[in-house]
Design a protein around this motif. Structure first.
Motif, PDB file in Angstrom:
ATOM      1  N   HIS A  47       0.828  -1.203   0.000  1.00 11.39           N
ATOM      2  CA  HIS A  47       0.000   0.000   0.000  1.00 11.39           C
ATOM      3  C   HIS A  47       0.866   1.260   0.000  1.00 11.39           C
ATOM      4  CE1 HIS A  47      -3.155   2.644   2.229  1.00 11.39           C
ATOM      5  NE2 HIS A  47      -3.238   2.811   0.932  1.00 11.39           N
ATOM      6  N   ALA A  48       1.893   1.260   0.831  1.00  9.48           N
ATOM      7  CA  ALA A  48       2.758   2.447   0.952  1.00  9.48           C
ATOM      8  C   ALA A  48       3.527   2.711  -0.339  1.00  9.48           C
ATOM      9  CB  ALA A  48       3.737   2.262   2.109  1.00  9.48           C
ATOM     10  N   LEU A  49       3.932   1.636  -1.007  1.00  7.67           N
ATOM     11  CA  LEU A  49       4.877   1.787  -2.124  1.00  7.67           C
ATOM     12  C   LEU A  49       4.256   1.446  -3.475  1.00  7.67           C
ATOM     13  CD1 LEU A  49       7.890   0.080  -0.293  1.00  7.67           C
ATOM     14  CD2 LEU A  49       7.281   2.510  -0.314  1.00  7.67           C
ATOM     15  N   GLN A  50       2.917   1.475  -3.548  1.00  2.91           N
ATOM     16  CA  GLN A  50       2.265   1.057  -4.799  1.00  2.91           C
ATOM     17  C   GLN A  50       2.601   1.975  -5.981  1.00  2.91           C
ATOM     18  OE1 GLN A  50      -2.079   1.308  -4.632  1.00  2.91           O
ATOM     19  NE2 GLN A  50      -1.970   2.883  -3.051  1.00  2.91           N
ATOM     20  N   TYR A  51       2.930   3.248  -5.686  1.00  5.93           N
ATOM     21  CA  TYR A  51       3.395   4.156  -6.751  1.00  5.93           C
ATOM     22  C   TYR A  51       4.829   4.557  -6.424  1.00  5.93           C
ATOM     23  CZ  TYR A  51      -1.634   4.334  -7.507  1.00  5.93           C
ATOM     24  OH  TYR A  51      -2.942   3.990  -7.717  1.00  5.93           O
ATOM     25  N   PRO A  52       5.784   3.691  -6.711  1.00  5.28           N
ATOM     26  CA  PRO A  52       7.158   3.938  -6.264  1.00  5.28           C
ATOM     27  C   PRO A  52       7.737   5.257  -6.777  1.00  5.28           C
ATOM     28  CG  PRO A  52       7.039   1.979  -7.693  1.00  5.28           C
ATOM     29  CD  PRO A  52       5.644   2.426  -7.451  1.00  5.28           C
ATOM     30  N   ASP A  53       7.252   5.723  -7.941  1.00 11.00           N
ATOM     31  CA  ASP A  53       7.804   6.966  -8.495  1.00 11.00           C
ATOM     32  C   ASP A  53       7.633   8.166  -7.567  1.00 11.00           C
ATOM     33  OD1 ASP A  53       8.455   5.511 -10.661  1.00 11.00           O
ATOM     34  OD2 ASP A  53       6.992   6.411 -12.038  1.00 11.00           O
ATOM     35  N   VAL A  54       6.592   8.156  -6.736  1.00  9.79           N
ATOM     36  CA  VAL A  54       6.379   9.328  -5.872  1.00  9.79           C
ATOM     37  C   VAL A  54       7.196   9.253  -4.586  1.00  9.79           C
ATOM     38  CG1 VAL A  54       4.012   9.559  -6.753  1.00  9.79           C
ATOM     39  CG2 VAL A  54       4.380   8.559  -4.494  1.00  9.79           C
ATOM     40  N   ILE A  55       7.752   8.095  -4.290  1.00  7.57           N
ATOM     41  CA  ILE A  55       8.487   7.929  -3.035  1.00  7.57           C
ATOM     42  C   ILE A  55       9.855   8.629  -3.114  1.00  7.57           C
ATOM     43  CG2 ILE A  55       9.497   6.255  -1.413  1.00  7.57           C
ATOM     44  CD1 ILE A  55       6.425   6.144  -1.522  1.00  7.57           C
ATOM     45  N   PHE A  79      10.028   8.431   2.145  1.00 10.51           N
ATOM     46  CA  PHE A  79       8.984   9.370   2.555  1.00 10.51           C
ATOM     47  C   PHE A  79       8.279   9.964   1.338  1.00 10.51           C
ATOM     48  CE2 PHE A  79      13.338  11.101   3.221  1.00 10.51           C
ATOM     49  CZ  PHE A  79      13.389  12.065   2.244  1.00 10.51           C
ATOM     50  N   PRO A  80       7.109  10.579   1.567  1.00  9.97           N
ATOM     51  CA  PRO A  80       6.390  11.238   0.461  1.00  9.97           C
ATOM     52  C   PRO A  80       7.066  12.560   0.116  1.00  9.97           C
ATOM     53  CG  PRO A  80       4.980  10.985   2.428  1.00  9.97           C
ATOM     54  CD  PRO A  80       6.374  10.675   2.833  1.00  9.97           C
ATOM     55  N   PRO A  81       6.667  13.190  -1.002  1.00 10.47           N
ATOM     56  CA  PRO A  81       7.160  14.536  -1.298  1.00 10.47           C
ATOM     57  C   PRO A  81       6.958  15.447  -0.092  1.00 10.47           C
ATOM     58  CG  PRO A  81       5.910  13.685  -3.158  1.00 10.47           C
ATOM     59  CD  PRO A  81       5.754  12.684  -2.047  1.00 10.47           C
ATOM     60  N   MET A  82       7.909  16.324   0.137  1.00 10.31           N
ATOM     61  CA  MET A  82       7.912  17.126   1.356  1.00 10.31           C
ATOM     62  C   MET A  82       6.949  18.312   1.274  1.00 10.31           C
ATOM     63  SD  MET A  82      11.874  16.532   1.342  1.00 10.31           S
ATOM     64  CE  MET A  82      11.549  15.924  -0.306  1.00 10.31           C
ATOM     65  N   THR A  83       6.414  18.690   2.416  1.00 10.15           N
ATOM     66  CA  THR A  83       5.415  19.769   2.454  1.00 10.15           C
ATOM     67  C   THR A  83       5.687  20.740   3.604  1.00 10.15           C
ATOM     68  OG1 THR A  83       3.946  18.323   3.738  1.00 10.15           O
ATOM     69  CG2 THR A  83       3.582  18.393   1.368  1.00 10.15           C
TER      70      THR A  83
END
Lengths: 85, 158
Positions: A47-55, A79-83
């Protein structure tokens, strides 16, 4: 060699832990290999890594891209993109 | 040019005092002609937001902002640079981030502060989670494409 994996934000929530020490199997050479291997470790990882490109990934606290070799890494953070800001 | 300045970077839970941070850079000096400060505050999103929870990567947060700040002092002639980023739970109206850039002339101070904020938004390891007034979890704030573009524009015309 033992590598410490650290997770933040929704990556941490979906995997269900903030950090863990793992023995990386032979053949896991790059960040992309690591993400693929982690995805196979269970539902939360999937679930966390289903779209690896965004990680986003940091090795020893520095940003790296997915082609980066991970040999010798003490600490790898996912981690996800930073905010911030 | 004199020795390159060492920027001040602080990652902290507690609030900061903008006036005190400016004074910290300018006190006792007569060579500074311009101080630009940027403060980022927590918005209430039309009354819907109760708080922001800021998660960060201890160690890397300091290191990454330090790298960005070091790039800024190499790029612009600054006499002082302070960057403070808070973490933890922050209520609407409270401070989140501060950049203070001091220089002999305004252009360097404006540009350095702008650069710092653009880079910090897309590279500093912080993540915002919303807590809603109605008690529900608002979820993680999504990164904006415009923030990524804002950082990229500093790379052109090298």
């Amino acid at each position: 060699m033992t590598t410490r994996l650290i997770y933040f934000a929704w990556v941490r929530e979906r995997i269900g832990t903030s950090e863990e020490d793992v023995e990386l199997p032979v053949g896991i050479e790059t960040v992309a290999d690591l993400l693929r291997w982690l995805q196979s470790r269970g539902e939360g990882y999937e679930h966390a890594l289903q779209y690896p490109d965004v990680i986003r990934v940091a090795i020893n606290q520095e940003h790296v891209d997915h082609h980066e070799k991970i040999s010798g890494a003490r600490e790898i953070a996912l981690f996800p993109p930073m905010t911030g800001g | 040019m004199s020795a390159v300045l060492a920027p001040t970077v602080r990652i902290q839970r507690q609030d900061f005092d903008v006036a005190a941070e400016i004074a910290g850079l300018t006190q006792g000096r007569a060579d500074i002609g311009a101080v630009v400060t940027f403060s980022g505050l927590c918005r209430d999103e039309q009354g819907a937001l109760a708080a922001l929870e800021l998660e960060h990567y201890p160690g890397m947060a300091e290191a990454e902002i330090g790298r960005i700040a070091t790039e800024a002092v190499q790029r612009w002639p600054l006499q002082g640079l302070t960057v403070i980023h808070r973490h933890g739970k922050i209520a609407p109206g409270e401070n989140i981030v501060l950049v203070v850039a001091a220089s002999a002339h305004r252009q360097a101070a404006f540009e350095a502060a702008n650069f710092l904020m653009d880079y910090l938004k897309s590279r500093a390891p912080f993540w915002k989670k919303e807590h809603r007034v109605d008690g529900s979890e608002g979820g993680w704030v999504e990164a904006k494409e415009t923030d990524v573009k804002a950082a990229q524009r500093w790379k052109s015309s090298e």
